[in-house]
Design an enzyme around this catalytic site. Structure first.
Site, short mmCIF file in Angstrom:
data_model
loop_
_atom_site.label_atom_id
_atom_site.label_comp_id
_atom_site.label_asym_id
_atom_site.label_seq_id
_atom_site.Cartn_x
_atom_site.Cartn_y
_atom_site.Cartn_z
N GLY A 12 0.85 -1.18 0.00
CA GLY A 12 0.00 0.00 0.00
C GLY A 12 0.88 1.22 0.00
N CYS A 13 0.32 2.40 -0.08
CA CYS A 13 1.18 3.53 -0.32
C CYS A 13 0.52 4.88 -0.11
CB CYS A 13 1.64 3.55 -1.77
SG CYS A 13 2.31 2.00 -2.29
#
Lengths: 375, 153, 248, 442, 500
Positions: A12-13
């Protein structure tokens, strides 16, 4: 522990991007501050930036950023580069030691053009030629990895939090007209520098948040078209899809975006007849390029910036405009950290692209007729 | 010591096995359900009443009251308290079946026996048997227990 | 007695800021002014009582999560997850809000001056006297009221030049509660799980109450408020998937 | 400390047991005019019928007096009570000093205004001696008349019918059991008794008993001749021959039973200064106006918690409980009599009847709900006052009627579910949960 | 209505010589198999509704009843087996998604049964647990990589931990999926045993207040019953992402099971569906999970462990790693044989991977990343006996969750009809009449007995290996040998073959 490339690692980011539509360059401070604001969205196992317009003096040369895990890798790579390119300039990329950035590889850059004779020999375009060379390095030389290879741009990425990565690469020394950044939350360690975002190919740089559930299908489709998905990351696949659809198939950018985040069949049903026929055909032909699952992406190129998320908006994305600047980020606060009172702030809908295309270049990237699409 | 069978309403599942085992215990074959039901022509009625309404049920038997209305009301003196065992008993030879005890018992825990000359029968805590009453011993969900209570209980 | 405390969020992480808020409340503050808020997560998380938090800036995700009593006034836009699993209290946003607004909200009120993102009011629930209310001034993204099991959503549809004030799949899987949506929407955007029913007197009174409070909170004159008609959207049943299964 | 108890029936025995709950030591002297150890009066009909023998008549087991330290003075009448000196004067002239005295001498039958009741063959039906005498006189085929269709009368009728007598029951009231049943109930019971062979002459007062050879005015000659003919068969002289009614109608009988009610034996307190009304007046501890002197049972006027008045409640359970309370108080304990009520349970030829409280009263202040199934002879009638049960009649199915009695006794509001009380399977589970939970504590 | 082509799967046999017509069976069968026939004046049975739960058989006071599988079958066919055909009939009649209960019942390999334990001989002594201490105490929660001591005392407190006397816990089962009595039974047993029970995603019923000291409260996508009281009540908070029986599928308590009591707990009106979809709609990515974990930590002021429960799926190792990095203090991994109150049959039977392989992969991965110490691993998904527990710990688990085994101890007969809500054993039902059948006192005693018995067996197995503290077994794969496994499987398990 297998490194990225041997194994697929979901992550994720946080993403952020800024572009000056007039092509005027500005320092990297804003993008650093913006991505740092979203510290909690990443976990210190990947951070990176891409800047466009950063090498004005050598803007006509391909700027190859390379990671070397061993002297041998560098030796082999430079031999290959010297074979296929004419190198104008080269040297280590300046860095500043940072205690939180470890396992530092050798980081070099080369400003080069294809060797004219070799380019002449093959039937490929210049870009195709460069792309193949880059892929050959990534694929065939153990311990070498091309972080970026476009003209007048560069990717700066590492294992670490993005603000540390910026510090490490002395990004404050660069100025560009388009900056994008990424804070990564991968499900692995120690992490591999190559796996950090942005992922680039030629002129393209992509940062991405989310996990593409259709990755396996997308990858096999790309492989059929000669791309080697060596990193096994979603971002790599997205980048190649862009390259395939826009550069190779010369599709208008809006269509390309509409392939990645396709309109639903019931939306197509409601279109007028010719659009209906067109989109039905697009979905039929390019079904394997549909990006399914949550994503928000920022795509950078010398033409400017495009941001978009998946068609049911499973990832966040906020955009803003202030003067000649367009901002995008995962969180509004990341924009307000650098632009407290933009003229306009909005959350694009699912599948609705945000364009930050340079005013003087807009025609060149979207020069085909745009097919209307209900978003 | 006064003793009685108490029920836990929340655990009574209305299976009526208490009745089956009460009947058995007071039959000619106190240890054998099958024979009690198949072979005893004078199979007794159960001395425990299963009360059931919707999901709520409980097996009610004589509360062995501290101040037993039935004993006090008994016209013949057939009902009495067995102080040694702490239980209200019926002298079935002495009972004439007038049912004054039934009309007096606030719990409805006394019922007529079967037969030509029915007499009042009620829970005797299986006094003829050793150990715990049959209903208690065979309650599959431990909803029935033998309680020893003091004066206040 | 009113005790006001000012806190400057600049340069502080959310954990520190939230801890300072809790300390101030424990020390007896009845109102806390938070300045310089930008992206701080979890403001007001799980707070109980009847205090007031005034936030200047852009609070981070999951603001007012598990909130259980206090009032929060936000001068700025809220990000994603505002009022997540909120139990009681009130949040007034002088701006818009992001995705998943009021997720699983079971009580209290959210007043949003502008628009909200996707999946507003999903999984809202009501039980006995607890009935959460969301009032949105402008428009909402797709999946508004998805899986809604209770509560009330009021969408006023103020100045929305693009026409549609809701996205697609409005009320998908909804099986309780009720949405009042300004009647300007394309019916195709409504999920087949819901239906439009006539407004009762009490519905109208409720909408009037929400509208007037909206005006009051955001300083709008009566003529700026919608007087037009509203759709009342309710689920077709409280068992949307009753016939889906066959037991083997 | 010496206890003296006058009376050997339920109240007297109750007093013995009440005293012994508190005081195991001090002597108790029990005076009774009958010669028998305590026996159960209601059993006399069963004795008559032959269902039980004399040994089965005991109200308490044979060792009762010894075990409880009671000295009995049977076949002894009380002449009077000297409250000044604290002694009882017996008919033997003996003086019996007491510290605590219980008056539990019970009641005796009302003598109805009928001529010729001293004729041989006329009996009361109250004492063991009555039925002992009667038992020797009756045999299969005889004719009996019972005057009074109350509980005693009908029990007598049932016993006689079982013995094979042809029985006629006469009552001034048009209904049987008129003190406890309403018309519907009474008709069911009458029908059942008639089916069982009992004949009824209701609503006509019996005015006389005639013996042989007395003639009755207005009797036709043919009847007279018939009587004469019979006379040759019946060799007994001065025996009852017929029971005569106001309208001149007479039924031929061999025995007549008088069962027209009882009244307290108040003679023993005459001149003693003990206050009386219909019965001896007592307070809630069952003490009379004279300290140390208590009264219980049929002789006393106790509190009726249903009618909310002092009155004589001539039932055995009431007598016992009063005796017990009196006994506890005599021995220094502290008990209050919560009040009693009319409560009867009886069965005739297998038909059970239970009544309690205001079972048959019609009053605008009372609410009545009923359910009748005449074909099966099942009848329930509930009487409510202010939403609380104050009386009931159950005929046919009396199972668990005690719960109803307890509802009356505890004054439980039943408004809203009174119809449920009419169900034959009404049980504890039908009580509202709060009531049921408190029941547990009862 | 057209005729159904489905036939009765079971046959009920009543021995007329033994039946005393007491009708106990009639009253015990909620499926209406037995009934009193007035005309015949006897009890009769109808096979069709029988689910083979044995309730009537166990309760018959004269042993007059038995049940057998119906001998009726289709023409022999190794490909089209009876269930395949029956299921097609059912779906063609109803058009419904096939629904079932309990765990996967297909003959996939059970790796526990291919792993064998070691024992001491000569070179080191075994330990006799009857006379010598064998410690099973287990602490669940995040541990720092190292400790900092100041003057011999802790400079900083260790993060909150759950303390278990036996490394076994009762896994999440909500009130609604199981009866309140079943929950009470497990809760009491947990308290007696010094372990924890998990209230599942259904909220906490007020009657469970006495048992909150040892409850793990679950936060799932429906957020049922979640408020500050609930979060504060938990000894730990568990975010439910997935369930082994139905990875990728949400929970769905049908409205008919939402009676007044369930309504109180879930805080929804009586009769309405309680829907927990597969995703938390505020978690679409790993950083969102972190956001939820920290929102719970923030709301409870970092005072209790926050765990994450996931189903064992293909990339479980990566998900586990991400969850640890997202702040999970413990990870519960539920294998594909895990039970459930209701799951679509195709999902239950075809989705997910065995817990043994998942556990081996996760433990190895976390160790390779150097973060194993930061998290505790709890595994679930058909732990059937104490040997399974020991093998799980040797493979790398800190503790196990048991659900099905616990329910069987309460009387579950594995008829797999939990979704009907008519459990004759009073376990998987909210019907007040049926729920009473499980007396929580008896249930608590039985469940506690089971774990006590396992506890002793675990000690014996540990003692046999010469180990007197459970942590010496944790991840000690040298204590295991594989039989009948491919070398690939042995590689994944990182276990040597027997004889090596």
């Amino acid at each position: 522990m297998e490194k990225e490339g041997r194994v697929r690692i979901p992550s994720g980011c946080a993403v952020a991007g800024i572009v000056n539509l007039q092509g005027e360059v500005f320092g990297a401070g804003d993008i650093i501050q913006s991505i740092a604001c979203m510290h909690d969205r990443s976990n210190g196992l990947g951070g990176g930036f891409a800047g466009y317009g950063i090498y004005p003096e050598l803007k006509d040369y391909y700027a190859l950023h390379l990671f070397y895990q061993s002297p041998l890798a560098r030796e082999q790579t430079e031999a290959f580069i010297n074979q296929v390119f004419t190198v104008k300039d080269c040297g280590p990329i300046p860095i500043k030691k940072n205690p939180r950035i470890t396992d530092v590889p050798g980081i070099w850059r080369y400003f080069a053009l294809p060797d004219p004779a070799r380019l002449e020999e093959c039937s490929d375009t210049e870009e195709e030629y460069v792309m193949k060379c880059v892929m050959q390095i990534n694929r065939n030389i153990p311990g070498a990895f091309v972080a970026s290879g476009g003209k007048n741009m560069g990717a700066f990425k590492a294992v670490g939090y993005p603000e540390d990565v910026a510090d490490f690469y002395r990004l404050e020394d660069y100025r560009g007209y388009l900056w994008m950044a990424h804070g990564r939350f991968p499900t692995n360690t120690p992490g591999w520098w190559g796996g950090a975002h942005p992922f680039t190919l030629l002129d393209w740089a992509v940062v991405h948040n989310g996990e593409i559930s259709s990755y396996g299908a997308n990858r096999r489709y790309l492989e059929m078209h000669g791309y080697h998905c060596g990193l096994q990351t979603d971002t790599e696949a997205i980048t190649y899809l862009f390259d395939l659809l826009i550069r190779k198939h010369r599709l208008p950018v809006r269509v390309a975006l509409g392939i990645l985040a396709a309109p639903f069949w019931d939306e197509i049903e409601q279109m007028e007849e010719s659009a209906k026929r067109t989109w039905k055909a697009i979905r039929a032909v390019y079904g394997s390029a549909l990006l399914n699952g949550p994503f928000s992406i920022i795509i950078g190129s010398s033409h400017g910036m495009i941001a978009m998320n998946d068609r049911i908006k499973l990832r966040p994305l906020v955009a803003a405009e202030e003067g000649d600047y367009v901002y995008v980020a995962s969180e509004e606060s990341a924009i307000r950290a650098i632009c407290p009172n933009p003229e306009r702030v909005w959350a694009p809908r699912g599948g609705e692209p945000v364009f930050g295309l340079l005013k003087n270049k807009e025609v060149s990237i979207a020069d085909s007729p745009v097919v209307a699409r209900a978003v | 010591m006064r003793r009685r069978v108490v029920w836990k309403e929340e655990a009574c599942i209305g299976c009526r096995l208490c009745e089956v085992y009460c009947v058995t215990a007071h039959s000619r074959y106190p240890g054998d359900v099958l024979k009690a039901f198949k072979r005893d022509p004078d199979r007794p009625v159960p001395r425990v009443v299963l009360e059931e309404k919707g999901p709520v049920s409980f097996a009610l038997s004589c509360r062995q009251c501290e101040e037993p209305e039935c004993v006090k009301s008994c016209l013949t003196g057939a009902l009495g308290v067995d102080p040694a065992r702490g239980v209200v008993v019926v002298d079935e030879q002495h009972c004439i079946g007038c049912w004054t005890c039934i009309v007096a018992c606030p719990w409805g825990a006394i019922r007529p026996s079967r037969g030509e000359q029915p007499v009042a029968i009620k829970c005797d805590l299986c006094l003829g048997r050793l150990g715990i009453p049959a209903c208690v011993g065979n309650c599959p969900n431990e909803a029935l227990q033998l309680q020893e209570c003091g004066k206040e209980g | 007695m009113r005790v006001e405390v000012k806190l400057d969020a600049k340069g502080k992480g959310y954990r520190q800021l939230n801890s300072e808020v809790r300390q101030a409340l424990e020390a007896g503050a009845t109102q806390i002014l938070l300045d310089g808020v930008n992206g701080h997560y979890y403001l007001g998380a799980g707070l109980r009582g009847n205090q007031r938090l005034v936030v200047n800036g852009t609070p981070g995700n999951d603001t007012a999560c598990y909130l259980d009593g206090p009032e929060m006034v936000i001068y700025g836009n809220a990000q994603d997850g505002l009022g997540n699993t909120m139990n009681n209290g009130r949040v007034i946003v002088h701006g818009g809000a992001g995705d998943v607004l009021g997720y699983g909200m079971r009580g209290g009120e959210l007043f949003i001056r502008d628009s909200i993102g996707y999946r507003g009011g999903i999984h809202m629930k009501e039980f006995k006297e607890k009935c959460p209310v969301i009032v949105i001034g402008k428009s909402a993204g797709s999946f508004l009221g998805e899986y809604m099991a209770g509560g009330r959503i009021v969408l006023l549809g103020l100045d929305s030049p693009e026409g549609q004030i809701i996205g697609r799949h409005c009320g998908s899987g909804m099986h309780g509660g009720c949405m009042y949506i300004r009647d300007t929407v394309d019916r195709d955007l409504l999920s087949p799980d819901i239906m439009n029913v006539p407004l009762s007197k009490s519905d109208e009174a409720f909408i009037r109450m929400c509208v007037s409070r909206y005006g009051e909170y955001f300083g709008l004159a009566v003529e700026q408020l919608p007087a037009g008609s509203f759709l009342k959207l309710v689920p077709r049943g409280n068992r949307p998937y009753a016939r889906l299964y066959a037991g083997v | 400390m010496q206890y003296v108890i006058i009376g050997n029936s339920a109240a007297g025995i109750g007093a013995v047991e009440g005293i012994r709950r508190v005081d195991r030591a001090n002597p108790i002297i029990l005076v009774a005019d009958e010669p028998y150890p305590t026996y159960s009066r209601p059993l006399i009909s069963y004795y008559l019928e032959g269902r039980i023998e004399e040994t089965g008549m005991g109200y308490r087991p044979p060792g009762f007096y010894t075990e409880n330290g009671v000295t009995t003075r049977l076949e002894t009448k009380v002449e009077r009570i000297d409250t000044e000196l604290g002694q009882v004067v017996l008919d033997t002239g003996e003086l019996l000093p007491y510290d605590r005295l219980l008056l539990a001498a019970g009641s005796r039958p009302v003598v109805p205004p009928i001529k010729g009741i001293d004729t041989e063959g006329v009996y009361f039906f109250n004492r063991f001696d009555d039925v002992r005498a009667l038992r020797s006189q009756v045999r299969h085929g005889c004719r009996a008349a019972v005057v009074g269709a109350g509980l005693t009368g009908l029990k007598a009728a049932e016993a006689l019918a079982h013995l094979g007598l042809r029985v006629t029951v006469a009552d001034i009231s048009p209904f049987v059991l008129s003190t406890i049943l309403d018309a519907t109930g009474a008709e069911i019971v009458r029908g059942h008794l008639e089916e069982s062979g009992v004949h009824f002459l209701l609503g006509t007062p019996a005015v006389g008993v005639t013996g042989i050879p007395a003639a009755v005015a207005g009797m036709k000659d043919e009847w007279k001749n018939l009587k004469e003919k019979y006379r040759k068969v019946l060799v007994r002289e001065n025996r009852v021959d017929s029971l005569v009614f106001t309208d001149g109608f007479a039924v031929p009988v061999d025995v007549v039973i008088l069962a027209t009610g009882v009244r307290p034996n108040l003679e023993i307190v005459e001149g003693s200064g003990i206050a009386v009304n219909q019965g001896i007046l007592v307070d809630e501890r069952l003490q009379t106006n004279i300290p140390g002197i208590y009264a219980a049972g049929d002789i006393s006027e106790g509190w009726d918690l249903v009618t909310r008045e002092r009155r004589v409640i001539a039932t055995l359970p009431n007598a016992y409980k009063q005796g017990e309370v009196a006994g506890i108080n005599m021995a220094g304990g502290n008990a209050e009599y919560p009040g009693g009520m009319q409560m009867n349970s009886v069965n005739f030829f297998g038909l059970s009847i239970a009544t309690a409280g205001l079972s048959n009263v019609d009053d605008p202040a009372l609410e009545v709900v009923t359910r009748v199934d005449s074909a099966h002879r099942v009848y329930r009638r509930m009487t409510l006052r202010d939403g609380r049960l104050v009386g009931f009649i159950c005929i046919g199915d009396v199972g668990r009627a005690g719960i109803l009695t307890a509802l009356i006794r505890n004054g439980v509001p039943v408004g809203g579910w009174e119809e449920r009380l009419l169900e034959g399977d009404f049980g504890i589970i039908d009580l509202p949960v709060e009531v049921r939970r408190n029941w547990q504590l009862a | 209505m057209a005729i159904s082509m489905r036939t009765a799967p079971y046959r009920v046999h009543r021995d007329p010589d033994r039946c005393i017509q007491c009708q106990v069976c009639v009253r015990q069968c909620a499926n209406g198999v037995h009934r009193w026939d007035d005309e015949e004046a006897e009890v009769v049975s109808e096979d069709r509704e029988c689910v083979n739960c044995h309730r009537c058989v166990v309760y018959c006071p004269t042993g007059a009843l038995t049940i057998s599988r119906s001998p009726l079958d289709y023409a022999a066919n190794a490909n089209w087996r009876k269930p395949d055909i029956d299921q097609i009939y059912l779906q063609s009649e109803t058009g419904g998604t096939l629904l079932t209960g309990m765990g996967n019942n297909r003959p996939y390999p059970v790796y526990w049964d291919h792993l064998l334990l070691n024992a001491s001989q000569v070179t080191n002594p075994s330990i006799d647990p009857l006379r010598e201490p064998v410690e099973l105490k287990t602490l669940l929660g995040r541990k720092p990589d190292s400790l900092e001591l100041k003057k011999g005392t802790l400079a900083e407190p260790v993060p909150p931990q759950l303390e278990l006397e036996v490394p076994v816990m009762f896994s999440a089962m909500s009130f609604g999926s199981i009866s309140l009595n079943a929950q009470k039974a497990l809760a009491r047993a947990a308290i007696d045993l010094g372990i924890y029970w998990n209230c599942g995603e259904g909220g906490l019923h007020p009657e469970m207040d006495p048992y909150t000291g040892r409850v793990i409260v679950q936060v799932a996508s429906g957020r049922f019953g979640v408020n500050m009281d609930y979060l504060n009540a938990g000894a730990a908070i568990e975010i439910k992402i997935g369930q082994g029986a139905k990875p990728g599928i949400g929970g769905h308590l049908p409205g008919e099971k939402v009676g007044p009591e369930v309504s109180v707990t879930r805080m929804i009106p009586v009769g309405s569906d309680a829907i927990s979809p597969a995703p938390h709609h505020d978690i679409y990515s790993i950083e969102d999970l972190r956001q939820l974990i920290y929102s719970l930590k923030e709301a409870t002021e970092y005072r209790k462990p926050v765990g994450v429960k996931i189903a064992a799926v293909h990339n479980v190792a990566a998900i586990a790693s991400g969850s640890v990095r997202a702040g999970a203090d413990y990870l519960a991994i539920d294998g594909f044989r895990g039970g459930t109150g209701a799951a679509p049959l195709r999902i239950r039977d075809n989705v997910g991977i065995p817990i043994e392989l998942a556990l081996a992969a996760v433990d190895s991965r976390l160790r390779a990343e150097g973060i194993r110490n930061q998290v505790s691993l709890v595994v679930a998904g058909s732990i059937r006996n104490s040997a399974d527990v020991v093998k799980a710990i040797a493979l790398g688990a800190d503790a196990v969750y048991i659900g099905t085994a616990a329910l069987i101890s309460l009387g579950c007969h594995m008829c797999q009809k939990c979704y009907r809500g008519k459990c004759n054993w009073g376990i998987a039902t909210t019907d007040a009449y049926l729920s009473k059948r499980l007396n929580p006192e008896i249930g608590a005693r039985r469940a506690a007995n089971l774990i006590q018995a396992w506890k002793h067996e675990i000690k014996e197995m540990l003692g046999g290996m010469g180990i007197n503290a459970i942590e010496s077994l944790r991840g000690n794969r040298l204590a295991l040998r594989g039989v009948n496994l491919t070398s690939r499987e042995l590689d994944i398990l990182q276990v040597k073959a027997a004889g090596e």
